[in-house]
Structure formats: structure tokens, C-alpha cells
Design an enzyme around this catalytic site. Structure first.
Site, PDB file in Angstrom:
ATOM      1  N   ARG A  59       0.340  -1.373   0.125  1.00 32.48           N
ATOM      2  CA  ARG A  59       0.039   0.096   0.348  1.00 32.48           C
ATOM      3  C   ARG A  59       1.062   1.073  -0.365  1.00 32.48           C
ATOM      4  O   ARG A  59       0.494   2.183  -0.798  1.00 32.48           O
ATOM      5  CB  ARG A  59      -1.216  -0.121   0.828  1.00 32.48           C
ATOM      6  CG  ARG A  59      -1.859  -0.974   0.992  1.00 32.48           C
ATOM      7  CD  ARG A  59      -2.257  -1.299   1.593  1.00 32.48           C
ATOM      8  NE  ARG A  59      -1.821  -2.268   2.923  1.00 32.48           N
ATOM      9  CZ  ARG A  59      -1.854  -3.639   2.483  1.00 32.48           C
ATOM     10  NH1 ARG A  59      -2.902  -4.076   1.744  1.00 32.48           N
ATOM     11  NH2 ARG A  59      -0.790  -4.856   2.709  1.00 32.48           N
ATOM     12  N   THR A  60       1.755   1.681   1.124  1.00 32.79           N
ATOM     13  CA  THR A  60       2.318   2.641   1.201  1.00 32.79           C
ATOM     14  C   THR A  60       3.094   2.808  -0.042  1.00 32.79           C
ATOM     15  O   THR A  60       3.323   3.928  -0.920  1.00 32.79           O
ATOM     16  CB  THR A  60       3.320   2.628   2.456  1.00 32.79           C
ATOM     17  OG1 THR A  60       2.967   1.881   3.441  1.00 32.79           O
ATOM     18  CG2 THR A  60       3.460   3.883   3.040  1.00 32.79           C
ATOM     19  N   LYS A  87      26.038  -5.133  -0.696  1.00 38.50           N
ATOM     20  CA  LYS A  87      26.923  -5.494  -0.514  1.00 38.50           C
ATOM     21  C   LYS A  87      27.803  -4.795   0.573  1.00 38.50           C
ATOM     22  O   LYS A  87      29.304  -3.727   0.058  1.00 38.50           O
ATOM     23  CB  LYS A  87      27.649  -4.983  -2.922  1.00 38.50           C
ATOM     24  CG  LYS A  87      27.440  -5.572  -3.037  1.00 38.50           C
ATOM     25  CD  LYS A  87      27.853  -4.622  -4.749  1.00 38.50           C
ATOM     26  CE  LYS A  87      26.759  -5.318  -5.604  1.00 38.50           C
ATOM     27  NZ  LYS A  87      27.188  -3.944  -6.999  1.00 38.50           N
ATOM     28  N   ARG A 109      11.534   3.748   4.102  1.00 41.22           N
ATOM     29  CA  ARG A 109      10.774   2.242   5.144  1.00 41.22           C
ATOM     30  C   ARG A 109      12.174   1.975   5.067  1.00 41.22           C
ATOM     31  O   ARG A 109      12.705   1.791   4.299  1.00 41.22           O
ATOM     32  CB  ARG A 109       9.387   2.190   4.395  1.00 41.22           C
ATOM     33  CG  ARG A 109       9.404   0.366   5.351  1.00 41.22           C
ATOM     34  CD  ARG A 109       8.189   0.062   4.979  1.00 41.22           C
ATOM     35  NE  ARG A 109       6.763   1.014   5.010  1.00 41.22           N
ATOM     36  CZ  ARG A 109       5.855   0.018   4.845  1.00 41.22           C
ATOM     37  NH1 ARG A 109       5.664  -1.155   4.194  1.00 41.22           N
ATOM     38  NH2 ARG A 109       4.377   1.119   5.641  1.00 41.22           N
ATOM     39  N   HIS A 137       4.376   5.512  11.656  1.00 40.26           N
ATOM     40  CA  HIS A 137       3.965   5.358  10.445  1.00 40.26           C
ATOM     41  C   HIS A 137       3.309   6.535  10.283  1.00 40.26           C
ATOM     42  O   HIS A 137       1.822   6.876  10.018  1.00 40.26           O
ATOM     43  CB  HIS A 137       3.342   4.116  10.235  1.00 40.26           C
ATOM     44  CG  HIS A 137       3.368   3.521   8.915  1.00 40.26           C
ATOM     45  ND1 HIS A 137       3.429   4.169   7.786  1.00 40.26           N
ATOM     46  CD2 HIS A 137       2.771   2.551   8.502  1.00 40.26           C
ATOM     47  CE1 HIS A 137       2.929   3.981   6.447  1.00 40.26           C
ATOM     48  NE2 HIS A 137       2.786   2.823   7.108  1.00 40.26           N
TER      49      HIS A 137
END
Ligand code: CP
Length: 309
Positions: A59-60, A87, A109, A137
Site C-alpha cells: 500500500r504505502t 554489498k 521505509r 508511520h
């Protein structure tokens, strides 16, 4: 007030009530636009935004991406699983290399609480927190509060219950900050083992009994049990959790008044929410998703206005 008091969106804790109302007013305009045949406006033309997702999202991630496209921004999408992070490249090196490509804004995120704040202090770009571990959030809380306001007109003195895994939920903390700033009464329900002690400091009462809690509230925001963040097992089993705290037609039939049912997604159907309730007329789950685009457009627009070219 026409401008946000903040230069980044790191959490709801940093916003004041005027900021939230400005975001809602701006989202009202964008919601009208995205429901028209021509959904695109030139507001962020020549602004470049990188979406950095170091954790899974449906969703986000897609909601930010479509919000950016509707505002005519240029977009880079970054997924850590296919990047040079594997890496050993650091977060700051990764972001500074992306910013060297003339990127103005970062949506991130990240699994670590405080990652967005850390970035805002170490790189030269506007930062939007799209979820930092179990901390905040903010765009979810804004779209949740906006969706409640849309249904009930006003948040003041409305009773909102947050149900489930409060301890591991960034949605819970951001919702608590947001709803309290807008004058709602907030309580939580769920197993004591999943209720963090710091809630006392925020004047949040825990109601352990689901039927009592549901009788108190106007709105119930149902959260997922976040097994992926639990280092030890906090509940005996999902089956037992569903029997005690699952919202289903049976428990709702014992409650006097109809409730607005919310869930930030993803839903574990049959655990915290039964399908018949998730898909019922009282559920506003898909309204939340629709409103998420308008809310994210509003935030991108308001922060984008602060970028000096
Ligand atoms: N509500 C929410 O944050 O969903 P995603 O994890 O799919 O982005």
C-alpha cells in the site's frame, strides 16, 4: 496557516494540530482532483523523488508512487533487496549517491526506528518517513484520522479503540499521537503482553476485554499481529488470539451500536479480522487506501513547496 511547521515528515509527534488540519484541507482538494477524469496536476513538475524501501510494502509504496505521478514529479524507485546495500554500502552513502542524481525528496521505509530522523540530520533532502521499524508511520495515521473525520465529521470526543499488537506497531503510536492532537479519546485493547508500558505516559488506558472495549468505542482500528518483529512468542498461538481478540460477526452481534471498522493492511483474514467483517458495510478499509493517495499528495505538495530551486 499555509505552510507546515516542519521541513520533513518524520513522525506525528513533530506535527501540531494546525499542520494536521492543513494536510487535511490540502488532501480535500487533491481527493476531488483524483476523482476527476483528468487526475494529474503539474504541482511537482521538476521535483525528483526517490522512494527507498528497505522493508516490504504494498500500500504505502504504491500509494506514494501514484501520488507522486499525479503531481507530475519525476520518480526513482529503490528496493534494498536488489541494491548495493547487499554489498555492504551504508545508508548515508546510498542516499548521497542517489541525491547526486539531483533528487530533491526521499520517501523511506526502514526497519530501524529513527532511520528517517538520522537521514534528515545527515543528508540534504526533504525526508518523508514511510514507516521506521516499530516507531512511527505518520502517513498511515494521517490517512486513518482523515478517514474517520470523513465518516464522523469531527474527531473531537470520538472514542477510537486500537486493537491488537500495540507493542510492535508503528501505526499504533502514530495513531495515538494524531488522534490525541485532534481531540479524540483513544484506548487500546489486546493481550497485556503486547501492550507497551510507555502507554501510561501517553494517558492511554488498556481495556483487556474485547467486548467491553468494543462497547466503549465508535471506531475500532484493528492491527495485525506482527510475528516478524517478535523476538520471543508473546501469544500462545494465532488460533487462541483469534478466539480472544478476533473481530468477527459473533462478537459484534453482542455489541449495542455499529462500529466503524478499520485496518491499515495487510489483513490476516480469520486472525484479527474475519472476512465477513472486513468486507462488510461497516468496514472502511478500502476508503483508507483511497484517502492515502490524497493524504500523500498533500504531504508531497506541502513539502515540495519548501524546496528552493
Ligand atoms: N499499511 C501499510 O503500511 O501497508 P504496507 O506495509 O503494505 O505498505
Amino acid at each position: 496557516m499555509n505552510n507546515l511547521s516542519v521541513n520533513h515528515l518524520l513522525g506525528i509527534k513533530n506535527l501540531n494540530k494546525e499542520d494536521i488540519n492543513l494536510i487535511f484541507k490540502t488532501a480535500d482538494n487533491f481527493k476531488k482532483i483524483i476523482n476527476q477524469p483528468i487526475k494529474k496536476v503539474p504541482s511537482l513538475r521538476d521535483i525528483t523523488i526517490a522512494n527507498l524501501f528497505f522493508e516490504n510494502s504494498t500500500r504505502t509504496k504504491l500509494s506514494f508512487e501514484i501520488a507522486e505521478k499525479r503531481l507530475s514529479a519525476d520518480i526513482l524507485n529503490f528496493s534494498s533487496s536488489s541494491s548495493s546495500v547487499n554489498k555492504g554500502e551504508s545508508l548515508i552513502d546510498t542516499v548521497n549517491n542517489i541525491l547526486a542524481m539531483k533528487v530533491d525528496m526521499i520517501v523511506m521505509r526502514h526497519p530501524n526506528p529513527g532511520a528517517a530522523l538520522f537521514l534528515s540530520k545527515n543528508v540534504n533532502a526533504k525526508i518523508i518517513n514511510a514507516g521506521d521499524g516499530s516507531h512511527e508511520h505518520p502517513t498511515q495515521a494521517l490517512l486513518d484520522a482523515y478517514s474517520i473525520k470523513e465518516k464522523l465529521n469531527d474527531l473531537r470526543n470520538k472514542n477510537v479503540l486500537i486493537l491488537g499488537d500495540i507493542m510492535h506497531s508503528r501505526v499504533a503510536l502514530s495513531n495515538i499521537y494524531c488522534l490525541q492532537k485532534l481531540g479524540a479519546n483513544v484506548k487500546v485493547c489486546g493481550p497485556s503482553s503486547l501492550v507497551p508500558k510507555y502507554l501510561n505516559l501517553l494517558n492511554i488506558e488498556h481495556i483487556p476485554d474485547l467486548e467491553l472495549a468494543l462497547n466503549w468505542c465508535d471506531v475500532v482500528n484493528v492491527l495485525r499481529i506482527q510475528l516478524e518483529r517478535q523476538d520471543v512468542q508473546y501469544i500462545p498461538s494465532l488460533r487462541e488470539y483469534a478466539m480472544t481478540y478476533g473481530v468477527n460477526k459473533n462478537i459484534l452481534s453482542k455489541i449495542k451500536k455499529n462500529k466503524i471498522i478499520m485496518h491499515p493492511g495487510p489483513i490476516n483474514r480469520g486472525v484479527e479480522l474475519s472476512s465477513d467483517v472486513a468486507d462488510s458495510d461497516h468496514s472502511i478499509v478500502l476508503d483508507q487506501v483511497e484517502n492515502g493517495v490524497a493524504i500523500r499528495m498533500a504531504i508531497l505538495y506541502l513539502l515540495g513547496r519548501k524546496i528552493k530551486k
